[in-house]
Design a protein around this motif. Structure first.
Motif, PDB file in Angstrom:
ATOM      1  N   SER A 165      -2.655   2.221  -9.431  1.00  0.00           N
ATOM      2  CA  SER A 165      -3.331   3.026 -10.449  1.00  0.00           C
ATOM      3  C   SER A 165      -4.789   3.261 -10.064  1.00  0.00           C
ATOM      4  O   SER A 165      -5.484   2.332  -9.643  1.00  0.00           O
ATOM      5  N   SER A 166      -5.249   4.518 -10.210  1.00  0.00           N
ATOM      6  CA  SER A 166      -6.660   4.856 -10.002  1.00  0.00           C
ATOM      7  C   SER A 166      -6.849   6.324 -10.341  1.00  0.00           C
ATOM      8  O   SER A 166      -5.870   7.051 -10.567  1.00  0.00           O
ATOM      9  N   LYS A 167      -8.100   6.782 -10.339  1.00  0.00           N
ATOM     10  CA  LYS A 167      -8.340   8.219 -10.384  1.00  0.00           C
ATOM     11  C   LYS A 167      -7.879   8.801  -9.060  1.00  0.00           C
ATOM     12  O   LYS A 167      -8.311   8.371  -7.985  1.00  0.00           O
ATOM     13  N   MET A 168      -7.008   9.791  -9.119  1.00  0.00           N
ATOM     14  CA  MET A 168      -6.353  10.256  -7.901  1.00  0.00           C
ATOM     15  C   MET A 168      -7.316  10.909  -6.917  1.00  0.00           C
ATOM     16  O   MET A 168      -7.305  10.633  -5.724  1.00  0.00           O
ATOM     17  N   GLU A 183      -7.575   8.375  -0.450  1.00  0.00           N
ATOM     18  CA  GLU A 183      -7.412   7.688   0.834  1.00  0.00           C
ATOM     19  C   GLU A 183      -7.195   6.193   0.632  1.00  0.00           C
ATOM     20  O   GLU A 183      -6.429   5.561   1.371  1.00  0.00           O
ATOM     21  N   GLU A 184      -7.853   5.632  -0.371  1.00  0.00           N
ATOM     22  CA  GLU A 184      -7.673   4.210  -0.651  1.00  0.00           C
ATOM     23  C   GLU A 184      -6.258   3.926  -1.164  1.00  0.00           C
ATOM     24  O   GLU A 184      -5.667   2.885  -0.842  1.00  0.00           O
ATOM     25  N   ARG A 185      -5.715   4.841  -1.960  1.00  0.00           N
ATOM     26  CA  ARG A 185      -4.338   4.673  -2.439  1.00  0.00           C
ATOM     27  C   ARG A 185      -3.363   4.667  -1.261  1.00  0.00           C
ATOM     28  O   ARG A 185      -2.413   3.881  -1.212  1.00  0.00           O
ATOM     29  N   GLN A 186      -3.634   5.534  -0.297  1.00  0.00           N
ATOM     30  CA  GLN A 186      -2.801   5.565   0.903  1.00  0.00           C
ATOM     31  C   GLN A 186      -2.942   4.271   1.702  1.00  0.00           C
ATOM     32  O   GLN A 186      -1.968   3.758   2.266  1.00  0.00           O
ATOM     33  N   ALA A 187      -4.164   3.732   1.743  1.00  0.00           N
ATOM     34  CA  ALA A 187      -4.393   2.470   2.463  1.00  0.00           C
ATOM     35  C   ALA A 187      -3.582   1.338   1.841  1.00  0.00           C
ATOM     36  O   ALA A 187      -3.040   0.477   2.551  1.00  0.00           O
ATOM     37  N   ILE A 188      -3.483   1.327   0.515  1.00  0.00           N
ATOM     38  CA  ILE A 188      -2.689   0.291  -0.160  1.00  0.00           C
ATOM     39  C   ILE A 188      -1.213   0.455   0.169  1.00  0.00           C
ATOM     40  O   ILE A 188      -0.502  -0.524   0.428  1.00  0.00           O
ATOM     41  N   GLN A 189      -0.737   1.700   0.168  1.00  0.00           N
ATOM     42  CA  GLN A 189       0.657   1.938   0.538  1.00  0.00           C
ATOM     43  C   GLN A 189       0.955   1.399   1.933  1.00  0.00           C
ATOM     44  O   GLN A 189       1.985   0.762   2.167  1.00  0.00           O
ATOM     45  N   ASP A 215       6.838  -4.491 -10.698  1.00  0.00           N
ATOM     46  CA  ASP A 215       6.661  -5.938 -10.802  1.00  0.00           C
ATOM     47  C   ASP A 215       5.192  -6.345 -10.809  1.00  0.00           C
ATOM     48  O   ASP A 215       4.850  -7.430 -11.272  1.00  0.00           O
ATOM     49  N   LEU A 216       4.330  -5.475 -10.283  1.00  0.00           N
ATOM     50  CA  LEU A 216       2.909  -5.804 -10.155  1.00  0.00           C
ATOM     51  C   LEU A 216       2.092  -4.532 -10.323  1.00  0.00           C
ATOM     52  O   LEU A 216       2.479  -3.468  -9.829  1.00  0.00           O
ATOM     53  N   TYR A 217       0.963  -4.658 -11.010  1.00  0.00           N
ATOM     54  CA  TYR A 217       0.027  -3.545 -11.189  1.00  0.00           C
ATOM     55  C   TYR A 217      -1.184  -3.788 -10.296  1.00  0.00           C
ATOM     56  O   TYR A 217      -1.763  -4.886 -10.293  1.00  0.00           O
ATOM     57  N   ILE A 218      -1.569  -2.770  -9.514  1.00  0.00           N
ATOM     58  CA  ILE A 218      -2.816  -2.814  -8.745  1.00  0.00           C
ATOM     59  C   ILE A 218      -3.706  -1.685  -9.241  1.00  0.00           C
ATOM     60  O   ILE A 218      -3.311  -0.509  -9.209  1.00  0.00           O
ATOM     61  N   GLY A 219      -4.901  -2.043  -9.707  1.00  0.00           N
ATOM     62  CA  GLY A 219      -5.849  -1.059 -10.204  1.00  0.00           C
ATOM     63  C   GLY A 219      -7.018  -0.881  -9.251  1.00  0.00           C
ATOM     64  O   GLY A 219      -7.603  -1.868  -8.790  1.00  0.00           O
ATOM     65  N   LEU A 220      -7.348   0.385  -8.949  1.00  0.00           N
ATOM     66  CA  LEU A 220      -8.475   0.731  -8.083  1.00  0.00           C
ATOM     67  C   LEU A 220      -9.526   1.454  -8.915  1.00  0.00           C
ATOM     68  O   LEU A 220      -9.201   2.419  -9.615  1.00  0.00           O
ATOM     69  N   GLN A 240     -12.002   1.128   3.694  1.00  0.00           N
ATOM     70  CA  GLN A 240     -10.544   1.125   3.622  1.00  0.00           C
ATOM     71  C   GLN A 240      -9.946  -0.048   4.395  1.00  0.00           C
ATOM     72  O   GLN A 240      -8.937  -0.626   3.975  1.00  0.00           O
ATOM     73  N   ASP A 241     -10.560  -0.401   5.517  1.00  0.00           N
ATOM     74  CA  ASP A 241     -10.059  -1.543   6.288  1.00  0.00           C
ATOM     75  C   ASP A 241     -10.160  -2.827   5.475  1.00  0.00           C
ATOM     76  O   ASP A 241      -9.244  -3.656   5.484  1.00  0.00           O
ATOM     77  N   GLU A 242     -11.291  -3.005   4.784  1.00  0.00           N
ATOM     78  CA  GLU A 242     -11.432  -4.173   3.913  1.00  0.00           C
ATOM     79  C   GLU A 242     -10.359  -4.171   2.836  1.00  0.00           C
ATOM     80  O   GLU A 242      -9.743  -5.199   2.548  1.00  0.00           O
ATOM     81  N   LEU A 243     -10.144  -3.011   2.231  1.00  0.00           N
ATOM     82  CA  LEU A 243      -9.161  -2.914   1.156  1.00  0.00           C
ATOM     83  C   LEU A 243      -7.770  -3.287   1.653  1.00  0.00           C
ATOM     84  O   LEU A 243      -7.045  -4.042   0.988  1.00  0.00           O
ATOM     85  N   ARG A 244      -7.375  -2.769   2.811  1.00  0.00           N
ATOM     86  CA  ARG A 244      -6.055  -3.109   3.358  1.00  0.00           C
ATOM     87  C   ARG A 244      -5.919  -4.616   3.552  1.00  0.00           C
ATOM     88  O   ARG A 244      -4.901  -5.219   3.198  1.00  0.00           O
ATOM     89  N   THR A 245      -6.965  -5.217   4.131  1.00  0.00           N
ATOM     90  CA  THR A 245      -6.930  -6.667   4.374  1.00  0.00           C
ATOM     91  C   THR A 245      -6.845  -7.439   3.065  1.00  0.00           C
ATOM     92  O   THR A 245      -6.027  -8.360   2.916  1.00  0.00           O
ATOM     93  N   PHE A 246      -7.691  -7.072   2.098  1.00  0.00           N
ATOM     94  CA  PHE A 246      -7.731  -7.803   0.828  1.00  0.00           C
ATOM     95  C   PHE A 246      -6.421  -7.654   0.057  1.00  0.00           C
ATOM     96  O   PHE A 246      -5.934  -8.614  -0.555  1.00  0.00           O
ATOM     97  N   VAL A 247      -5.854  -6.449   0.063  1.00  0.00           N
ATOM     98  CA  VAL A 247      -4.599  -6.233  -0.661  1.00  0.00           C
ATOM     99  C   VAL A 247      -3.491  -7.093  -0.065  1.00  0.00           C
ATOM    100  O   VAL A 247      -2.731  -7.746  -0.790  1.00  0.00           O
ATOM    101  N   LYS A 248      -3.399  -7.127   1.262  1.00  0.00           N
ATOM    102  CA  LYS A 248      -2.365  -7.947   1.892  1.00  0.00           C
ATOM    103  C   LYS A 248      -2.566  -9.422   1.558  1.00  0.00           C
ATOM    104  O   LYS A 248      -1.611 -10.130   1.221  1.00  0.00           O
TER     105      LYS A 248
END
Length: 440
Positions: free
Chosen positions: A13-16, A21-27, A63-68, A129-137
């Motif tokens: 979830s976020s403002k699209m 790009e961050e939403r894509q990084a999470i995917q 099963d899980l909500y991620i908010g950006l 975005q690299d930080e976000l990918r790492t933190f999400v994982k």
């Protein structure tokens, strides 16, 4: 019901527009964990239902909500967060900390509200975005581990009190272990692994092996959706690595056969047969080497072990075999230890050869890393070094259900007194202090 990760789904979830790009990084990050995502612009498609009905329906299936969150306030984004809470979903929140002075005041008020110390959530900040990918994982893996443990419905008294301190710290090693071995099981790879854990001899290698046996190995099996048990096999005999590769293999097989109480066989398949007969899904033989042994001409244990594993027969699908090699450094002091306590007698204890032994061990590790990393015959995994735990690690340890069952409350001052003004303590020393907090 047993936890099964294969059908997990995460609602992002976020403002699209501002965070596309961050939403894509999470995917991308979650795809590497074999977890499906729902991102509205990519997955909603055309429907007869309204936008609000659509996201509520998808939240119910997740099963899980991620908010950006970043700068803009979005009405639907706030509704999604609230609906996830109403549905009792776990929520992970990530805030982009770039140009925050341009942030909408309503959004800042919202973030301040949900980050309430006692009743809110803990927000993770990121800038790239690299930080976000790492933190999400990292954070999703922690969430998965917690969910897996809850699903087992374990009696918190299952771990004996005298072993509970082994659960303190070592999250870094667990995360790296999960990253390396969970895909091995999920993808049904048939080659064995060599794991290396290294650190000063006072950093509790034996306690880490206990943790592996009591918790970490079962977490890996659960996260990989594998039903079954694992077994850790400690090789207590000193294995001489200054013999031929063939003789080393014979010595290692004999030690394994002795520990498993089976007849010795020259064919390594006896390990596979043992696992099948005992319905094991993971088998972890553990070997150790001290730096001083290097100076006594004991040879290169890691190199010999890697060469042995490289020639190991293919494993049946769904069986994990990993040889864990523990490197005990003896000369270099534990991280940031002060000039007091054990350091007062440490210089008298040090033998002139230990510094050279440490150097030889590190050179051997570097050589094997260069030789076997990427070798298709084995999976070479170097875990982060064992370092000295801090008070923060103890606070997290006290929050474990298994520990709280025995120690419901410990004042902050009492925890700080364990460290006596020091920033951290070697694990062996801290272990004894934590035992004093537990009932005898």
């Amino acid at each position: 019901m047993e936890f099964d990760q294969r059908n997990l789904r995460v609602f992002v979830s976020s403002k699209m527009a501002e965070l596309a790009e961050e939403r894509q990084a999470i995917q991308t990050a979650l795809k590497e964990l074999f977890i499906a995502t729902f991102v509205f612009e990519a997955d909603a498609g055309a429907r007869e239902t309204t936008i609000e009905q659509t996201f509520v329906e998808e939240l119910r299936e997740a099963d899980l909500y991620i908010g950006l969150f970043w700068r803009g306030y979005g009405e639907y984004t706030m509704q999604e967060y609230q609906t996830a809470g109403d549905l009792g979903m776990d929520r992970l929140i990530f805030e982009k900390r770039v140009a925050v002075e341009q942030r909408d005041s309503e959004l800042q008020q919202f973030l301040d509200g949900i980050a309430h110390v006692r009743e809110g959530v803990t927000i993770r900040w990121f800038t790239t975005q690299d930080e976000l990918r790492t933190f999400v994982k990292q954070d999703v893996q922690k969430w998965l581990t917690s969910k897996a443990r809850r699903s087992r419905h374990q009696d918190p008294r299952a771990i004996q009190p005298e072993l509970l301190p082994c659960l303190c710290d070592r999250e870094q090693q667990d995360q790296e272990l999960q990253t390396a071995l969970v895909p091995t099981l999920r993808e049904k790879r048939t080659r064995p692994s060599v794991l290396i854990v290294h650190g000063h001899e006072l950093e509790g290698h034996g306690h880490y092996v206990n943790r592996l046996e009591l918790q970490s190995l079962l977490d890996i099996l659960t996260l990989a959706s594998v039903r079954g048990q694992g077994k850790v096999v400690r090789i207590n005999e000193a294995l001489r690595a200054n013999q031929s590769q063939r003789d080393f293999g014979i010595t290692l097989r004999m030690a394994l056969a002795k520990r498993l109480q089976v007849a010795y066989q020259e064919d390594d398949r006896f390990l596979v047969e043992f696992a099948r007969r005992h319905q094991l899904k993971a088998l972890v033989p553990v070997l150790s080497v001290q730096s001083s042994e290097q100076m006594r001409g004991q040879g290169t244990l890691l190199e010999k072990t890697c060469a042995y594993v490289a020639e190991f027969p293919d494993l049946p699908e769904g069986l994990l075999v990993s040889f864990l090699v523990c490197f005990h450094y003896e000369d270099t002091a534990p991280q940031e230890a002060p000039e007091q306590g054990w350091r007062r007698w440490w210089p008298w204890r040090t033998r002139p050869s230990t510094a050279d032994g440490d150097r030889v061990l590190r050179e051997e590790l570097q050589s094997c890393r260069e030789k076997y990393h990427g070798d298709p015959r084995l999976h070479f995994v170097e875990l982060p070094p064992l370092t000295s735990p801090t008070p923060e690690h103890v606070f997290r340890w006290l929050d474990y259900d298994q520990v709280k069952h025995h120690v419901p409350f410990v004042p902050q001052r009492e925890v700080m007194n364990l460290f006596a003004g020091r920033p951290n303590l070697p694990m062996d020393e801290l272990y004894e202090k934590l035992l004093e907090l537990l009932p005898s």
